[in-house]
Design a protein around this motif. Structure first.
Motif, PDB file in Angstrom:
ATOM      1  N   PRO A  68      26.710  12.390   7.902  1.00 45.77           N
ATOM      2  CA  PRO A  68      26.477  12.002   9.300  1.00 45.77           C
ATOM      3  C   PRO A  68      24.987  11.833   9.558  1.00 45.77           C
ATOM      4  N   PRO A  69      24.649  10.890  10.431  1.00 46.19           N
ATOM      5  CA  PRO A  69      23.228  10.707  10.751  1.00 46.19           C
ATOM      6  C   PRO A  69      22.700  11.910  11.529  1.00 46.19           C
ATOM      7  N   VAL A  70      21.418  12.142  11.410  1.00 46.90           N
ATOM      8  CA  VAL A  70      20.752  13.212  12.147  1.00 46.90           C
ATOM      9  C   VAL A  70      19.535  12.592  12.818  1.00 46.90           C
ATOM     10  N   TYR A  71      19.506  12.672  14.140  1.00 49.15           N
ATOM     11  CA  TYR A  71      18.383  12.143  14.902  1.00 49.15           C
ATOM     12  C   TYR A  71      17.625  13.311  15.504  1.00 49.15           C
ATOM     13  N   SER A  72      16.343  13.392  15.203  1.00 54.08           N
ATOM     14  CA  SER A  72      15.562  14.491  15.755  1.00 54.08           C
ATOM     15  C   SER A  72      15.510  14.349  17.277  1.00 54.08           C
ATOM     16  N   LYS A  73      15.517  15.483  17.933  1.00 49.84           N
ATOM     17  CA  LYS A  73      15.474  15.499  19.389  1.00 49.84           C
ATOM     18  C   LYS A  73      14.921  16.837  19.846  1.00 49.84           C
ATOM     19  N   SER A  74      14.340  16.829  21.005  1.00 51.25           N
ATOM     20  CA  SER A  74      13.808  18.069  21.556  1.00 51.25           C
ATOM     21  C   SER A  74      14.967  18.989  21.967  1.00 51.25           C
ATOM     22  N   THR A  75      14.666  20.255  22.145  1.00 48.88           N
ATOM     23  CA  THR A  75      15.675  21.199  22.613  1.00 48.88           C
ATOM     24  C   THR A  75      16.199  20.764  23.971  1.00 48.88           C
ATOM     25  N   GLU A  76      15.317  20.228  24.810  1.00 45.90           N
ATOM     26  CA  GLU A  76      15.725  19.766  26.143  1.00 45.90           C
ATOM     27  C   GLU A  76      16.756  18.644  26.046  1.00 45.90           C
ATOM     28  N   VAL A  77      16.528  17.682  25.166  1.00 53.64           N
ATOM     29  CA  VAL A  77      17.472  16.569  24.992  1.00 53.64           C
ATOM     30  C   VAL A  77      18.770  17.089  24.397  1.00 53.64           C
ATOM     31  N   VAL A 109      26.403  16.526  17.943  1.00 52.06           N
ATOM     32  CA  VAL A 109      25.240  16.449  18.833  1.00 52.06           C
ATOM     33  C   VAL A 109      24.027  15.911  18.085  1.00 52.06           C
ATOM     34  N   MET A 110      23.824  16.351  16.855  1.00 48.28           N
ATOM     35  CA  MET A 110      22.670  15.870  16.090  1.00 48.28           C
ATOM     36  C   MET A 110      22.798  14.392  15.708  1.00 48.28           C
ATOM     37  N   ALA A 111      24.034  13.885  15.686  1.00 42.10           N
ATOM     38  CA  ALA A 111      24.250  12.465  15.373  1.00 42.10           C
ATOM     39  C   ALA A 111      24.161  11.584  16.623  1.00 42.10           C
ATOM     40  N   MET A 112      24.025  12.210  17.780  1.00 44.62           N
ATOM     41  CA  MET A 112      23.940  11.447  19.027  1.00 44.62           C
ATOM     42  C   MET A 112      22.483  11.182  19.382  1.00 44.62           C
ATOM     43  N   GLN A 113      22.290  10.088  20.102  1.00 41.53           N
ATOM     44  CA  GLN A 113      20.966   9.743  20.601  1.00 41.53           C
ATOM     45  C   GLN A 113      21.043   9.572  22.108  1.00 41.53           C
ATOM     46  N   GLU A 114      20.035  10.047  22.796  1.00 41.82           N
ATOM     47  CA  GLU A 114      19.980   9.858  24.237  1.00 41.82           C
ATOM     48  C   GLU A 114      19.464   8.453  24.524  1.00 41.82           C
ATOM     49  N   GLU A 115      20.110   7.802  25.455  1.00 42.03           N
ATOM     50  CA  GLU A 115      19.709   6.448  25.837  1.00 42.03           C
ATOM     51  C   GLU A 115      19.701   6.372  27.364  1.00 42.03           C
ATOM     52  N   HIS A 116      18.597   5.933  27.907  1.00 43.35           N
ATOM     53  CA  HIS A 116      18.480   5.777  29.353  1.00 43.35           C
ATOM     54  C   HIS A 116      18.672   4.309  29.706  1.00 43.35           C
TER      55      HIS A 116
END
Length: 107
Positions: free
Chosen positions: A17-26, A52-59
């Motif tokens: 699974p992909p892993v996208y780095s993200k802040s603790t807040e995200v 969750v680590m495979a998800m990316q936040e998108e605005h």
């Protein structure tokens, strides 16, 4: 269509699974948006963490077309973090998605 479901017969043993780095807040924001969704509530903590680590936040801004019929491959799923999203067929609104609800190209 009333519902879509699928069952995979074979498991790809080489899948990573992909892993996208993200802040603790995200990360916390993503968890908060999915933790009460029935798709995710039965997962063990390590399974949820993988997702969750495979998800990316998108605005997106108001009136942005996130999925356009015929233009998506259907391999991306979105979960509403805040606000609302509406699905249309032509000019007819079919459904409104609320925070925590997923929607995909097969909507």
């Amino acid at each position: 269509r009333e519902a879509v479901s699928a069952e995979r017969d074979e498991v790809d043993k080489d899948f990573v699974p992909p892993v996208y780095s993200k802040s603790t807040e995200v990360r916390d924001r993503i968890v908060a948006s999915i933790e009460h969704n029935p798709l995710f509530t039965s997962l063990r903590p390590e399974q949820l963490d993988t997702i969750v680590m495979a998800m990316q936040e998108e605005h997106v801004t108001l009136h942005t077309e996130v999925i356009v019929e015929g233009e998506e491959s259907g391999d991306t799923c979105y979960v509403v973090g805040s606000g609302k999203f509406a699905a249309y067929k032509g000019k007819k609104q079919l459904v409104t998605y609320q925070p925590g609800e997923p929607f995909c190209g097969l909507a």
